[in-house]
Scaffold this motif. Structure first.
Motif, PDB file in Angstrom:
ATOM      1  N   LEU A   8      44.376  42.896  28.384  1.00 45.28           N
ATOM      2  CA  LEU A   8      43.839  42.984  27.034  1.00 45.28           C
ATOM      3  C   LEU A   8      43.417  41.597  26.584  1.00 45.28           C
ATOM      4  CD1 LEU A   8      43.388  44.619  24.367  1.00 45.28           C
ATOM      5  CD2 LEU A   8      45.681  43.860  23.705  1.00 45.28           C
ATOM      6  N   ARG A   9      42.158  41.449  26.217  1.00 44.22           N
ATOM      7  CA  ARG A   9      41.671  40.176  25.700  1.00 44.22           C
ATOM      8  C   ARG A   9      41.664  40.221  24.173  1.00 44.22           C
ATOM      9  NH1 ARG A   9      40.121  37.248  29.885  1.00 44.22           N
ATOM     10  NH2 ARG A   9      39.407  38.317  31.778  1.00 44.22           N
ATOM     11  N   ARG A  10      41.934  39.085  23.584  1.00 44.32           N
ATOM     12  CA  ARG A  10      41.983  39.000  22.126  1.00 44.32           C
ATOM     13  C   ARG A  10      40.669  39.466  21.509  1.00 44.32           C
ATOM     14  NH1 ARG A  10      40.083  35.032  18.705  1.00 44.32           N
ATOM     15  NH2 ARG A  10      41.025  35.031  16.600  1.00 44.32           N
ATOM     16  N   ARG A  36      48.185  34.061  28.815  1.00 41.03           N
ATOM     17  CA  ARG A  36      47.637  32.778  28.400  1.00 41.03           C
ATOM     18  C   ARG A  36      47.011  33.007  27.037  1.00 41.03           C
ATOM     19  NH1 ARG A  36      44.291  29.850  31.218  1.00 41.03           N
ATOM     20  NH2 ARG A  36      43.219  29.228  29.311  1.00 41.03           N
ATOM     21  N   PRO A  37      46.643  31.986  26.313  1.00 47.25           N
ATOM     22  CA  PRO A  37      46.015  32.211  25.010  1.00 47.25           C
ATOM     23  C   PRO A  37      44.831  33.165  25.104  1.00 47.25           C
ATOM     24  CG  PRO A  37      46.544  29.900  25.270  1.00 47.25           C
ATOM     25  CD  PRO A  37      46.821  30.547  26.594  1.00 47.25           C
ATOM     26  N   GLY A  38      44.905  34.244  24.347  1.00 48.31           N
ATOM     27  CA  GLY A  38      43.799  35.193  24.291  1.00 48.31           C
ATOM     28  C   GLY A  38      43.788  36.251  25.365  1.00 48.31           C
ATOM     29  N   ALA A  39      44.831  36.330  26.197  1.00 54.09           N
ATOM     30  CA  ALA A  39      44.867  37.338  27.255  1.00 54.09           C
ATOM     31  C   ALA A  39      46.286  37.865  27.391  1.00 54.09           C
ATOM     32  CB  ALA A  39      44.396  36.750  28.581  1.00 54.09           C
ATOM     33  N   SER A  52      53.372  37.986  42.912  1.00 52.60           N
ATOM     34  CA  SER A  52      52.000  37.704  43.345  1.00 52.60           C
ATOM     35  C   SER A  52      50.993  38.529  42.556  1.00 52.60           C
ATOM     36  CB  SER A  52      51.841  37.968  44.843  1.00 52.60           C
ATOM     37  OG  SER A  52      52.130  39.323  45.160  1.00 52.60           O
ATOM     38  N   GLN A  53      51.372  39.759  42.186  1.00 53.01           N
ATOM     39  CA  GLN A  53      50.479  40.589  41.379  1.00 53.01           C
ATOM     40  C   GLN A  53      50.383  40.056  39.951  1.00 53.01           C
ATOM     41  OE1 GLN A  53      52.703  44.235  42.183  1.00 53.01           O
ATOM     42  NE2 GLN A  53      50.950  45.061  43.314  1.00 53.01           N
ATOM     43  N   GLN A  54      51.491  39.574  39.423  1.00 51.69           N
ATOM     44  CA  GLN A  54      51.465  38.931  38.111  1.00 51.69           C
ATOM     45  C   GLN A  54      50.527  37.732  38.146  1.00 51.69           C
ATOM     46  OE1 GLN A  54      55.532  37.998  37.167  1.00 51.69           O
ATOM     47  NE2 GLN A  54      56.113  40.124  36.827  1.00 51.69           N
ATOM     48  N   HIS A  55      50.577  37.001  39.247  1.00 55.23           N
ATOM     49  CA  HIS A  55      49.697  35.836  39.373  1.00 55.23           C
ATOM     50  C   HIS A  55      48.232  36.255  39.405  1.00 55.23           C
ATOM     51  CE1 HIS A  55      48.559  31.749  40.357  1.00 55.23           C
ATOM     52  NE2 HIS A  55      47.807  32.223  41.347  1.00 55.23           N
ATOM     53  N   LEU A  56      47.934  37.353  40.078  1.00 55.64           N
ATOM     54  CA  LEU A  56      46.550  37.821  40.134  1.00 55.64           C
ATOM     55  C   LEU A  56      46.035  38.161  38.737  1.00 55.64           C
ATOM     56  CD1 LEU A  56      46.500  40.059  43.338  1.00 55.64           C
ATOM     57  CD2 LEU A  56      45.670  37.726  43.044  1.00 55.64           C
ATOM     58  N   GLU A  57      46.893  38.719  37.904  1.00 60.03           N
ATOM     59  CA  GLU A  57      46.478  38.992  36.526  1.00 60.03           C
ATOM     60  C   GLU A  57      46.205  37.689  35.784  1.00 60.03           C
ATOM     61  OE1 GLU A  57      45.667  41.795  35.408  1.00 60.03           O
ATOM     62  OE2 GLU A  57      46.477  43.096  36.973  1.00 60.03           O
ATOM     63  N   LEU A  58      47.018  36.665  36.056  1.00 61.20           N
ATOM     64  CA  LEU A  58      46.773  35.358  35.443  1.00 61.20           C
ATOM     65  C   LEU A  58      45.449  34.784  35.931  1.00 61.20           C
ATOM     66  CD1 LEU A  58      47.755  33.006  33.698  1.00 61.20           C
ATOM     67  CD2 LEU A  58      48.973  32.127  35.713  1.00 61.20           C
ATOM     68  N   VAL A  59      45.140  34.981  37.217  1.00 69.06           N
ATOM     69  CA  VAL A  59      43.863  34.517  37.753  1.00 69.06           C
ATOM     70  C   VAL A  59      42.712  35.183  37.010  1.00 69.06           C
ATOM     71  CG1 VAL A  59      42.344  34.578  39.779  1.00 69.06           C
ATOM     72  CG2 VAL A  59      44.763  33.973  40.049  1.00 69.06           C
ATOM     73  N   ARG A  60      42.775  36.488  36.865  1.00 68.44           N
ATOM     74  CA  ARG A  60      41.680  37.219  36.214  1.00 68.44           C
ATOM     75  C   ARG A  60      41.551  36.844  34.742  1.00 68.44           C
ATOM     76  NH1 ARG A  60      44.203  41.531  39.520  1.00 68.44           N
ATOM     77  NH2 ARG A  60      42.885  41.779  41.360  1.00 68.44           N
ATOM     78  N   ALA A  61      42.681  36.522  34.129  1.00 72.39           N
ATOM     79  CA  ALA A  61      42.632  36.122  32.719  1.00 72.39           C
ATOM     80  C   ALA A  61      42.098  34.709  32.547  1.00 72.39           C
ATOM     81  CB  ALA A  61      44.033  36.212  32.109  1.00 72.39           C
ATOM     82  N   THR A  62      42.253  33.879  33.572  1.00 71.46           N
ATOM     83  CA  THR A  62      41.901  32.468  33.467  1.00 71.46           C
ATOM     84  C   THR A  62      40.473  32.164  33.873  1.00 71.46           C
ATOM     85  OG1 THR A  62      44.203  31.834  33.874  1.00 71.46           O
ATOM     86  CG2 THR A  62      42.537  30.146  34.269  1.00 71.46           C
ATOM     87  N   LEU A  63      39.946  32.859  34.875  1.00 67.56           N
ATOM     88  CA  LEU A  63      38.640  32.504  35.426  1.00 67.56           C
ATOM     89  C   LEU A  63      37.523  32.468  34.390  1.00 67.56           C
ATOM     90  CD1 LEU A  63      38.533  34.113  38.970  1.00 67.56           C
ATOM     91  CD2 LEU A  63      38.911  31.747  38.317  1.00 67.56           C
ATOM     92  N   PRO A  64      37.475  33.381  33.415  1.00 66.61           N
ATOM     93  CA  PRO A  64      36.406  33.267  32.420  1.00 66.61           C
ATOM     94  C   PRO A  64      36.448  31.964  31.630  1.00 66.61           C
ATOM     95  CG  PRO A  64      37.374  35.454  32.360  1.00 66.61           C
ATOM     96  CD  PRO A  64      38.262  34.617  33.228  1.00 66.61           C
TER      97      PRO A  64
END
Length: 319
Positions: A8-10, A36-39, A52-64
């Motif tokens: 969910l993005r802010r 992270r802020p906004g995700a 590792s799956q939690q990390h993948l969600e962090l990756v997807r939230a961070t890349l934008p």
């Protein structure tokens, strides 16, 4: 907010009429987990994921939030490749940019600067990530030896890369910190290891005063019938070594069997090996933190084997 999507993005929440105050309340009361802020993730969904799956969600939230030239790398790329990550920090997303300087590390992002050849970048799921070989090379340079071996063994075990590929991918780092450590780790990798436990066992055994074992060897009885395939074989000493992780029994399961059937099948396999004259030594996860315990067991088995007839079966050489 009754049905929270996986990520969910802010901006999306606000567009659907929710307020920042409501989002903060959900984070405080446990309805949402803040990546992270906004995700955000639904708290229950986040708790159900492996690290590792939690990390993948962090990756997807961070890349934008990072520049378009950034390529996902290091442990973040390894997670996307589906490789095991043993004791490798997953608190930051790792990316690499083709720049001579400007690397930085924040609380959630580690941006590396390094050359990237075309062969070093692949695309998966719409994301640009370092290739399997480059990912292994990077981790061998930046993570502890045992952690690098676990991930590197698994990468070779996929059969998707050759033994020399990570070393070729490491050529960019010849004058960079960690290069000698990476060469040491790469020289130790072996794709015959089939699990994290077996890779860690190899590291432990290499540090003990025991002969180097042969990996994944098949044993035959005197009539040439198959006895079983073993994790580690000290052939000249008449000793078999087995890492006894619970997960390994899954490979013995056939259709319609339950785990109890697999355990029984494994016992029968070991009985056949012992009957043929081999000493069998087992160790479990907790023993890997106590190498001296494993070493003592192996030495006791070698002493027992030295006073009894040589094994009746044989270990055929791989063709």
């Amino acid at each position: 907010m009754t049905e929270t999507p996986r990520l969910l993005r802010r901006s999306d929440a606000l567009a659907h009429g929710y307020t920042d105050a409501e989002i903060r309340t959900l984070c405080r009361t446990g309805g949402l987990h803040r990546l992270r802020p906004g995700a955000y993730l639904a708290h229950d969904a986040h708790a159900d994921l492996e690290p590792s799956q939690q990390h993948l969600e962090l990756v997807r939230a961070t890349l934008p939030k990072v520049s378009a030239d950034a390529v996902v790398s290091h442990q973040s790329a390894a997670a996307l490749h589906g490789l095991p990550l043993w004791r490798i920090p997953l608190d930051r997303v790792h990316v690499t940019r083709v720049r001579t300087s400007g690397g930085r590390r924040t609380r959630l992002l580690h941006s590396h600067c390094a050359p990237l050849a075309d062969r070093d970048v692949v695309e998966t799921g719409g994301l640009r990530i370092t290739s399997l070989a480059r990912t292994v090379a990077d981790l061998c340079r930046t993570t502890p030896f045992e952690s690098a071996v676990v991930t590197g063994d698994a990468a070779l075990h996929t059969g998707s890369i050759r033994t020399d590929d990570p070393a070729d991918a490491l050529s960019y780092a010849e004058r960079r910190p960690g290069y000698p450590a990476a060469l040491r780790a790469l020289a130790f990798l072996d794709g015959r290891s089939e699990s994290v436990g077996e890779s860690r066992s190899r590291v432990v055994l290499a540090g003990l005063d025991v002969p180097a074992p042969e990996l994944q060897r098949s044993l035959l009885d005197p009539d040439g019938r198959f006895l079983g395939r073993v994790d580690f074989l000290f052939s000249d000493a008449g000793v078999v070594g087995e890492f006894d992780g619970k997960v390994k029994y899954g490979k013995y399961l056939r259709d319609g069997q339950d785990p109890g059937d697999a355990v029984f099948a494994e016992k029968q396999r070991e009985d056949r090996i012992r009957d043929a004259g081999w000493e069998v030594v087992r160790w479990v996860w907790r023993d890997l933190a106590r190498p001296e315990v494993i070493g003592a067991r192996i030495h006791r088995a070698m002493r027992r084997a030295a006073v009894r007839p040589r094994p009746l079966g044989e270990a055929p050489r791989a063709r």
